[in-house]
Design a protein around this motif. Structure first.
Motif, short mmCIF file in Angstrom:
data_model
loop_
_atom_site.label_atom_id
_atom_site.label_comp_id
_atom_site.label_asym_id
_atom_site.label_seq_id
_atom_site.Cartn_x
_atom_site.Cartn_y
_atom_site.Cartn_z
N SER A 75 -43.41 23.80 -43.48
CA SER A 75 -44.57 23.82 -42.59
C SER A 75 -44.15 23.60 -41.14
O SER A 75 -44.67 24.24 -40.22
CB SER A 75 -45.58 22.75 -43.01
N LEU A 76 -43.20 22.70 -40.94
CA LEU A 76 -42.70 22.46 -39.59
C LEU A 76 -41.99 23.70 -39.05
O LEU A 76 -42.12 24.05 -37.86
CB LEU A 76 -41.76 21.25 -39.59
N ALA A 77 -41.22 24.37 -39.91
CA ALA A 77 -40.56 25.61 -39.48
C ALA A 77 -41.58 26.68 -39.13
O ALA A 77 -41.39 27.46 -38.17
CB ALA A 77 -39.64 26.11 -40.59
N LEU A 81 -41.90 28.58 -35.49
CA LEU A 81 -41.99 30.04 -35.30
C LEU A 81 -43.22 30.40 -34.46
O LEU A 81 -43.16 31.31 -33.63
CB LEU A 81 -42.06 30.72 -36.66
N GLY A 82 -44.33 29.70 -34.68
CA GLY A 82 -45.51 29.95 -33.87
C GLY A 82 -45.29 29.62 -32.40
O GLY A 82 -45.74 30.35 -31.51
N LEU A 83 -44.59 28.53 -32.14
CA LEU A 83 -44.29 28.17 -30.75
C LEU A 83 -43.39 29.21 -30.09
O LEU A 83 -43.59 29.57 -28.91
CB LEU A 83 -43.64 26.78 -30.71
N PHE A 84 -42.42 29.72 -30.82
CA PHE A 84 -41.56 30.77 -30.28
C PHE A 84 -42.36 32.05 -30.05
O PHE A 84 -42.12 32.78 -29.08
CB PHE A 84 -40.39 31.04 -31.22
N SER A 85 -43.33 32.32 -30.93
CA SER A 85 -44.17 33.49 -30.73
C SER A 85 -45.01 33.35 -29.47
O SER A 85 -45.20 34.32 -28.72
CB SER A 85 -45.07 33.68 -31.97
N ILE A 86 -45.53 32.15 -29.22
CA ILE A 86 -46.27 31.90 -27.98
C ILE A 86 -45.38 32.12 -26.77
O ILE A 86 -45.79 32.74 -25.77
CB ILE A 86 -46.86 30.48 -27.99
N PHE A 87 -44.16 31.65 -26.85
CA PHE A 87 -43.21 31.82 -25.75
C PHE A 87 -42.93 33.31 -25.50
O PHE A 87 -42.88 33.76 -24.34
CB PHE A 87 -41.92 31.07 -26.06
N CYS A 88 -42.78 34.08 -26.58
CA CYS A 88 -42.53 35.52 -26.41
C CYS A 88 -43.74 36.23 -25.81
O CYS A 88 -43.59 37.14 -24.99
CB CYS A 88 -42.17 36.14 -27.75
N SER A 89 -44.94 35.83 -26.20
CA SER A 89 -46.14 36.45 -25.62
C SER A 89 -46.27 36.13 -24.14
O SER A 89 -46.65 36.98 -23.34
CB SER A 89 -47.38 35.98 -26.38
N LEU A 107 -43.73 33.05 -44.87
CA LEU A 107 -43.35 31.65 -45.10
C LEU A 107 -44.56 30.82 -45.52
O LEU A 107 -44.46 29.97 -46.42
CB LEU A 107 -42.73 31.07 -43.83
N ASP A 108 -45.70 31.05 -44.92
CA ASP A 108 -46.90 30.28 -45.26
C ASP A 108 -47.37 30.59 -46.68
O ASP A 108 -47.82 29.68 -47.39
CB ASP A 108 -48.01 30.61 -44.26
#
Length: 284
Positions: A75-77, A81-89, A107-108
């Motif tokens: 869940s932490l991973a 990944l969501g935080l990295f996706s925000i950074f890419c956006s 993963l979910d």
């Protein structure tokens, strides 16, 4: 005078063995001193049995604790990944952000199936999973709309609010079901559409509006159990994982889009059979 002694451990019972020394035995007989061998303070049979039983009882607790750690780590991973996706956006790289969301979707699904199959869900783990779902499938997915105008910005805010409302206030009263469309499937639809249309804002806004309606709907969706379901469901999940790493980039989002749409539009006909059978079996 105490005699030299040796102890052995055989089936949990201590045994004290006398070692014969001729000179000492003669001296003891002459002095009329009775030799007494002191038994060492070793645990008796009952204590030894309790030790092994306690060890056996603690083993399932350790296994359960380990599986909880694995689920929490996944869940932490997912949140990372969501935080990295925000950074890419934010960096104007929606292509990378969409691929990260597809990985988070797979993963979910695995985390949810493992948690329900092994029954290792805890309160802290559920809160961590909800927070990761809000970060990844709420904020990161909304930023795929390319907030560069009032319409897309307003729709992104509505999408985030719909995700938080779905996670906080929708609790299914029917076993083995979700109330409202699960957020990962809505995110998978947006990410796949973004990759297939190369980030077409109009199409993404239309799909986001449709996903908002499905998430706020009062319909019930079955649990997508991968580990404890039919073999064809496991093959679908395995096919998504394999295609993610081996197939052409255009085929993987199409596969995930068809998977998500089949769950959205045919929840009971395709994905609800295992849940219904399990519910009937428990009722009998």
């Amino acid at each position: 005078m105490s005699c030299p002694q040796a102890s052995c451990w055989a089936q949990g019972t201590p045994v004290c063995t006398h070692v014969a020394y001729p000179g000492l035995e003669e001296k003891d007989k002459v002095g009329n001193a009775d030799t007494e061998c002191q038994e060492p303070h070793a645990p008796g049979p009952n204590q030894c049995t309790n030790f092994f039983l306690d060890h056996d009882k603690s083993q399932p607790q350790l296994d359960e604790f380990s599986w909880k750690d694995v689920a929490n780590a996944l869940s932490l991973a997912n949140m990372v990944l969501g935080l990295f996706s925000i950074f890419c956006s934010v960096c104007k790289k929606p292509h990378c952000a969409s691929w990260l969301l597809l990985i988070s979707f797979l993963l979910d699904v695995a985390v949810g199936a493992m948690t329900r199959h092994l029954k290792v869900c805890s309160k802290s783990g559920a809160e961590l999973n909800d927070f990761a779902a809000f970060t990844t499938f709420g904020l990161a997915s909304a930023l795929l709309l390319r907030v560069d105008g009032p319409l897309s910005g307003f729709l992104a805010i509505i999408y985030v609010l719909a995700t938080s409302f779905r996670l906080c206030f929708y609790s299914a009263e029917v076993p083995f079901t979700h109330k409202g469309l699960p957020c990962p499937y809505a995110s998978c639809v947006l990410a796949s559409t973004s990759l297939l249309t190369k980030g077409n804002t109009f199409i993404l806004c239309c799909m986001a509006s449709l996903m908002i309606l499905f998430m706020l709907d009062q319909s019930y969706y079955p649990h997508d159990e991968i580990l404890g379901s039919e073999n064809w469901k496991k093959m679908i999940y395995l096919g998504g994982v394999i295609m993610l790493f081996l197939s052409p980039f255009s085929l993987t989002p199409f596969y995930c889009l068809m998977w998500s749409l089949s769950y959205i539009f045919f929840p009971d006909a395709l994905w609800g059979k295992a849940a219904c059978l399990r519910s009937q079996h428990q009722g009998n």
